[in-house]
Design an enzyme around this catalytic site. Structure first.
Site: not given
Length: 385
Positions: A210, A233
């Site tokens: 993430d 991310h």
């Protein structure tokens, strides 16, 4: 259960003298070596911190191993050294841990944590169950402290969660979380920041599922430097303003960092309907390699389960201004998304977003850049390419 060494003994006094006056004057009063428990090493860890929480040194010896069967909460630490050279194993997945805040908390002032140890989160069971509600591995609430030089692997959720901290340096971390099958680790941010000021995160290697960094509500004066992130991310501001909340983030510098095979590169994300400000955010000398969304600013962030709320509040969000992207280089992935995507709100347009030295190689199918509700976009060259 805790081996407790008093530095008032004659032998200890001789040892202190052998290090010289400087070392003796700054040495901790007590050393607590963490032992193992018959049932739950969280107990002996808590005992060690309690006995050495003022001016002491807590030691997890090299090659030692600890199995937690409950959470560890430390608080009121003052002038404490943590020599973390061993390995801590987090508990197996259980329903009782779902939606918890953390497995381990370090809280206090003037803390130094070091030693090259490892925390193993044993997150695979959470990934396999498609359960994204595990606690964060390590919560830090520390002032005037330096923490780093160790590893977290297989995190079930976020690796580092920093809150209510000031003047904190995080350094030389290795964070490595991957799945051994097709069930990917979700919500495994490397670093989440909340309600903090004066935070530095540097010299670290991240392989996560993430955000590489997520700077969330009420944070200011942050430096992120010399960080390499794989598969994440991106380096994110947000998300902010969930449920109409009023948040702020300001005075943040990302520099000399890399994102490889990331979903996003550098990103600002705020919720539809949110309130507050995002200002003075600087991304300098960032390398993006094979990134899906290299540069992204959006005021339309939302979760699928509340899409109706977001659609009804999509005309406004936080005020985003003074965001500067400089010397961002690398390559876009074959997904075909724009190099630059700035998508703001009609009632709260973005302003003073600048670009210089942007050199990101397009894929053959890369679409045109997007600039929506960005004040002065007619004069921004990236908005016409």
């Amino acid at each position: 259960m805790v081996r407790f060494i008093s530095f008032t003994s004659p032998i200890a006094a001789l040892l202190l003298l052998s290090f010289g006056v400087k070392h003796a004057s700054t040495a901790s009063t007590n050393t607590c070596i963490v032992a193992n428990s018959d049932s739950d090493d969280a107990i002996t860890i808590a005992e060690a911190f309690e006995k050495c929480k003022t001016g002491g040194t807590v030691v997890f010896p090299k090659d030692s191993s600890y199995q937690l069967n409950s959470i560890v909460t430390t608080s009121d630490l003052k002038n404490v050294n943590i020599n973390f050279a061993g390995t801590i194993h987090l508990p197996a997945r259980e329903e009782s841990y779902r939606n918890g805040d953390y497995y381990i908390q370090i809280k206090g002032t003037h803390i130094k944590m070091y030693g090259g140890g490892t925390i193993n989160g044993h997150g695979q069971a959470w990934y396999d169950a498609l359960d994204h509600t595990a606690p964060s591995v390590l919560r830090i609430a520390a002032n005037d402290s330096i923490i780093g030089g160790f590893t977290i692997i297989n995190s079930p959720r976020a690796h580092l969660n920093v809150t209510n901290s000031t003047n904190l340096v995080l350094h030389d971390f290795t964070l490595h979380t991957v799945s051994n099958n097709s069930y990917l680790p979700k919500n495994t941010d490397a670093l989440d920041l909340y309600h903090s000021s004066g935070i530095t995160f540097r010299d670290s290697m991240l392989t996560i599922g993430d955000d590489c960094v997520a700077i969330k509500e009420d944070v200011e004066k942050v430096i992120v430097s010399n960080v390499t992130c794989r598969g994440g991310h991106g380096y994110s501001i947000g998300s902010l303003g969930i449920g109409g909340r009023k948040d702020y983030v300001k005075h943040v510098n990302f520099r000399n960092s890399t994102c490889i095979d990331c979903e996003n590169g550098v990103r600002v994300k705020t919720w539809a309907g949110g309130k507050g400000i995002v200002e003075d955010i600087n991304y300098n000398d960032i390398i993006l390699q094979n990134v899906d969304n290299p540069i992204l600013v959006t005021t339309h962030y939302c979760d699928p389960n509340v899409i109706e709320y977001c659609n009804g509040n999509d005309d406004n969000s936080l005020n985003i201004s003074s965001i500067h992207f400089k010397d961002i280089t690398g390559t876009a992935s074959a997904l075909g998304n724009p190099i630059v995507n700035v998508n703001c709100s009609i009632e709260s347009p973005c302003s003073d977003i600048t670009f210089s030295g942007i050199d990101i190689t397009k894929a053959s199918n890369t679409t045109d850049n997007v600039c929506v509700y960005l004040e002065g976009s007619d004069e921004v060259s990236e908005c016409s390419s």
